[in-house]
Design an enzyme around this catalytic site. Structure first.
Site, short mmCIF file in Angstrom:
data_model
loop_
_atom_site.label_atom_id
_atom_site.label_comp_id
_atom_site.label_asym_id
_atom_site.label_seq_id
_atom_site.Cartn_x
_atom_site.Cartn_y
_atom_site.Cartn_z
N SER A 42 0.85 -1.17 0.00
CA SER A 42 0.00 0.00 0.00
C SER A 42 0.89 1.23 0.00
O SER A 42 2.10 1.15 0.24
CB SER A 42 -0.89 0.00 1.25
OG SER A 42 -1.47 1.26 1.49
N TYR A 45 -2.19 -1.42 10.62
CA TYR A 45 -2.29 -1.55 9.16
C TYR A 45 -0.98 -1.14 8.50
O TYR A 45 -0.46 -1.86 7.64
CB TYR A 45 -3.44 -0.68 8.64
CG TYR A 45 -3.55 -0.72 7.13
CD1 TYR A 45 -3.99 -1.88 6.47
CD2 TYR A 45 -3.22 0.39 6.36
CE1 TYR A 45 -4.08 -1.92 5.10
CE2 TYR A 45 -3.31 0.35 4.98
CZ TYR A 45 -3.74 -0.81 4.35
OH TYR A 45 -3.81 -0.86 2.99
#
Length: 287
Positions: free
Chosen positions: A137, A150
């Site tokens: 990401s 995350y």
């Protein structure tokens, strides 16, 4: 000798990048084995021509190996493995529980590990172009208050992918990590993003609390078009279209916001190294 038709195995194909990658590959005449935790949610892909299978990436390795064996038997080989499963846990480090922490790593990191372990014997034994795409990401490059778990899982996926690339290059298997910015998927939809069960009032007006509110407000307003992103990504993974005659790169900074974020992090890191090198570099033995 005719080139083999690409065969994709994609995790988390019920939504997001996994779903649209499957549709893009199918539109090109490729074979797709789409997996997810629910067959009913995979039915649109089945209608589009995909073979669909149930797979929870947090299952024990033997269960994932059984799915891999059946998947390879469907067409005789797999050429593209996409590890797309993942979710965001929202909460400050003090707020998230050990179980919530483990569950996040279990899906976002251990899922990548175990699915890769299950398919690698078949990928190594195959010929032709073979690629593993792990989903990192934009968060692989930046820490952020309020979603530390995350961010840390995506940093882990990025490092894991770099190491896998070195390990698998001798077998002719390319490994890349896709690091998309903000795309308009269902990733931040209510129920997709998970909030920590516990919240601490002291964090509400801090950066962590602002992240909690900001992500909710960002849903549906992301700049990236996931269909366009998947079109580019399939080109890159198959070395065709806009990526014809190019090797699969170690990472794909997908989206107009991903590249600048990574570049800015690199520049800040260079400034930090320059500032401290005269102190931190003087630690060698005199001899």
């Amino acid at each position: 000798m005719a080139t083999q038709t690409p065969v994709w195995f994609i995790t988390a194909a019920t939504s997001g990048f996994g779903h649209y990658l499957a549709l893009e590959a199918l539109a090109r005449g490729h074979h797709v084995i789409a997996s997810g935790r629910s067959l009913s949610r995979l039915s649109p892909l089945a209608d589009a021509g995909a073979h669909t299978v149930v797979l929870d990436v947090t299952s024990p390795l033997p269960a994932i190996q059984a799915v891999a064996k059946d998947a390879v038997a469907k067409y005789g080989y797999i050429s593209h493995l996409v590890n797309a499963a993942g979710y965001v846990l929202i909460g400050a480090v003090e707020e998230t529980s050990p179980q919530e922490d483990y569950d996040t790593f279990n899906t976002n990191v251990f899922g990548v590990l175990n699915v890769s372990k299950a398919f690698l014997p078949y990928l190594r034994a195959s010929a032709g172009h073979r690629t593993i795409c792990n989903f990192g990401s934009i968060a692989s490059w930046t820490g952020g208050a309020g979603a530390a778990l995350y961010y840390s899982t995506k940093w882990a996926v990025s490092g894991l992918s770099e190491a896998m690339r070195e390990e698998l290059a001798p077998f002719g298997i390319a490994v890349t990590v896709a690091e998309p910015g903000y795309f308009r998927t269902g990733f931040l939809n209510k129920g997709a993003a998970v909030n920590s069960e516990k919240t601490i009032e002291a964090y509400e007006e801090s950066a962590a609390g602002q992240t909690r509110r900001g992500l909710e407000g960002h849903d549906g307003k992301q700049v990236g078009d996931v269909k366009k992103g998947c079109r580019v990504l399939v080109d890159i993974l198959t070395m065709s279209g806009v990526a014809e005659e190019q090797e699969v790169p170690i990472r794909v900074a997908l989206g107009s916001d991903s590249g600048p974020t990574i570049r800015e992090k690199c520049e800040r890191t260079m400034r930090l190294l320059d500032e401290w090198e005269g102190v931190t570099g003087k630690t060698d033995h005199e001899d």
